[in-house]
Motif scaffolding. Structure first.
Motif, PDB file in Angstrom:
ATOM      1  N   ILE A 199     -29.549  48.569  -4.272  1.00 26.48           N
ATOM      2  CA  ILE A 199     -28.285  48.452  -3.538  1.00 26.48           C
ATOM      3  C   ILE A 199     -28.529  47.929  -2.129  1.00 26.48           C
ATOM      4  CG2 ILE A 199     -26.399  49.793  -2.508  1.00 26.48           C
ATOM      5  CD1 ILE A 199     -26.486  51.566  -5.040  1.00 26.48           C
ATOM      6  N   ASN A 200     -29.510  48.488  -1.437  1.00 22.01           N
ATOM      7  CA  ASN A 200     -29.808  48.057  -0.068  1.00 22.01           C
ATOM      8  C   ASN A 200     -30.178  46.578  -0.006  1.00 22.01           C
ATOM      9  OD1 ASN A 200     -29.381  50.717   0.529  1.00 22.01           O
ATOM     10  ND2 ASN A 200     -31.379  51.086   1.457  1.00 22.01           N
ATOM     11  N   ALA A 201     -30.804  46.086  -1.077  1.00 22.82           N
ATOM     12  CA  ALA A 201     -31.210  44.680  -1.101  1.00 22.82           C
ATOM     13  C   ALA A 201     -30.007  43.740  -1.091  1.00 22.82           C
ATOM     14  CB  ALA A 201     -32.075  44.411  -2.336  1.00 22.82           C
ATOM     15  N   ARG A 202     -28.857  44.226  -1.524  1.00 21.90           N
ATOM     16  CA  ARG A 202     -27.654  43.384  -1.518  1.00 21.90           C
ATOM     17  C   ARG A 202     -27.149  43.155  -0.089  1.00 21.90           C
ATOM     18  NH1 ARG A 202     -23.432  44.766  -6.169  1.00 21.90           N
ATOM     19  NH2 ARG A 202     -22.698  42.744  -5.393  1.00 21.90           N
ATOM     20  N   PHE A 203     -27.564  44.024   0.827  1.00 21.76           N
ATOM     21  CA  PHE A 203     -27.206  43.859   2.242  1.00 21.76           C
ATOM     22  C   PHE A 203     -28.432  43.321   2.981  1.00 21.76           C
ATOM     23  CE2 PHE A 203     -24.834  47.459   0.461  1.00 21.76           C
ATOM     24  CZ  PHE A 203     -23.535  47.032   0.667  1.00 21.76           C
ATOM     25  N   SER A 204     -28.842  42.124   2.614  1.00 29.52           N
ATOM     26  CA  SER A 204     -30.127  41.597   3.059  1.00 29.52           C
ATOM     27  C   SER A 204     -30.220  41.430   4.570  1.00 29.52           C
ATOM     28  CB  SER A 204     -30.405  40.252   2.377  1.00 29.52           C
ATOM     29  OG  SER A 204     -29.354  39.331   2.656  1.00 29.52           O
ATOM     30  N   ARG A 205     -29.088  41.277   5.245  1.00 25.51           N
ATOM     31  CA  ARG A 205     -29.114  41.085   6.695  1.00 25.51           C
ATOM     32  C   ARG A 205     -28.613  42.326   7.430  1.00 25.51           C
ATOM     33  NH1 ARG A 205     -27.109  34.814   7.637  1.00 25.51           N
ATOM     34  NH2 ARG A 205     -28.488  33.863   6.080  1.00 25.51           N
ATOM     35  N   PHE A 206     -28.837  43.472   6.847  1.00 27.62           N
ATOM     36  CA  PHE A 206     -28.351  44.709   7.443  1.00 27.62           C
ATOM     37  C   PHE A 206     -29.489  45.720   7.501  1.00 27.62           C
ATOM     38  CE2 PHE A 206     -25.371  48.143   8.230  1.00 27.62           C
ATOM     39  CZ  PHE A 206     -24.315  47.493   8.846  1.00 27.62           C
TER      40      PHE A 206
END
Length: 357
Positions: A199-206
């Protein structure tokens, strides 16, 4: 069937996405103007249509920021009024909407107002308050909040999401970059490392530290109607049948919880913010009374309960065991301190509050 319908609607989703993308860029470039205010403004929003848990998160912020004078400003979805309306003791779901009415009844120390024009609403509230919480205003780009919390449902993050009308996204997924914190709601109590990484990987710029996880915390049933008579509170029982009345976007987590507690759940399900008609509630009453079980009750959500307080509806259901199930957001222990502290720091750093708190 859904797959084919999505394919048919996909060209319209592309057109919609282009329009939204251009609109957002015009705001980002300053061609369309956003207004900032000299008061902390916290936005609780999402990218998808409905069902991500904005109401319990807004209530969480009210409790977290209880040392400040807080105002909640909502659009007041589903109300029959227009313009700026301040909640008072005469307020109903028809005049201010179900969620604002819930806030007003639960937190009398908080100012609750509705206005479709958030700039007008903030102008009316800013002088008398330390901070303003905007409920569901992430796409209201005319206001630039000082702090945005963006919500995503855990289950929806495990699969592809599509723009309207093919799916339920209001804007492209990349819109998450405008947020300061991301909260993954309706998560299991324990999230596996693999799920978190995915899931975190989907927010790559966060930053991963600014992505928190939260579960739903269910509390004891409460009667919808308080008549002054003694009420026998039902217990969780494998012998009890529940007639579940809902007008919310996503009933799945609630249904899973109830099916683990009660003998049977009979659904009377309607769309989000649905205005229950007398005919629909008469049908519910008939089904309830005709059911053979002796141990049974009618259950609804706290938000839906606000729409059952109308006098005509109350007369129809008053003598029945009608309860609502309160919920709270439970931010996971490993994320809670950072989540809270970032919000508290944002509010306390604001110049207008430095000398007071």
């Amino acid at each position: 069937m859904i797959k084919y319908l999505r394919a048919i609607l996909f060209p319209f989703a592309i057109l919609y996405g282009i329009v939204v993308f251009v609109r957002n860029k015009l705001y980002d470039w300053g061609i369309f103007k956003s207004r900032q205010f000299d008061i902390p403004v916290i936005c609780v929003g999402n990218l998808a249509v409905g069902g991500s848990g904005k109401t319990p998160v807004t209530e969480y912020l009210v409790r977290l920021l209880s040392t400040y004078k807080v105002a909640i400003l909502s659009r007041g979805y589903g109300r029959e009024t227009k313009g700026f309306v301040l909640a008072d003791d005469t307020a109903t779901a028809k005049s201010i909407g179900d969620e604002p009415l819930q806030y007003y009844q639960k937190y009398p120390e908080v100012t609750v107002a509705v206005c479709e024009d958030r700039i007008t609403g903030i102008e009316r509230l800013k002088e008398a308050h330390d901070l303003i919480i905007l409920d569901d205003a992430f796409q209201h780009r005319k206001v630039k909040p000082g702090y945005s919390i963006l919500l995503f449902e855990f289950e929806k993050m495990r699969r592809a999401q599509w723009l309207l009308p093919s799916g339920n996204l209001r804007e492209p997924f990349s819109g998450y970059k405008r947020a300061q914190q991301i909260l993954i709601t309706k998560s299991p109590e324990t999230v596996s490392l693999r799920d978190k990484e995915r899931i975190n990987a989907r927010f790559s710029r966060f930053p991963a530290k600014d992505i928190a996880y939260a579960s739903i915390e269910y509390h004891a049933l409460q009667p919808v109607y308080r008549t002054g008579k003694a009420i026998n509170m039902p217990s969780k029982s494998a012998e009890t049948t529940v007639f579940l009345l809902t007008g919310i976007a996503n009933t799945k987590p609630l249904l899973q919880y109830l099916e683990g507690q009660y003998k049977q759940v009979v659904q009377h399900r309607y769309p989000d913010h649905h205005k229950f008609s007398l005919g629909e509630l008469s049908a519910l009453r008939k089904a309830f009374e005709a059911h053979q079980d002796t141990e049974k009750l009618i259950l609804t959500t706290e938000k839906d309960a606000q729409r059952l307080l109308d006098a005509s509806i109350k007369d129809l259901l008053l003598n029945l065991p009608v309860f609502f199930l309160p919920i709270k957001v439970d931010i996971h222990a490993g994320d809670q301190h950072h989540f809270n502290q970032e919000i508290l720091d944002y509010v306390s750093r604001h110049t207008r509050n430095r000398s007071i708190h």
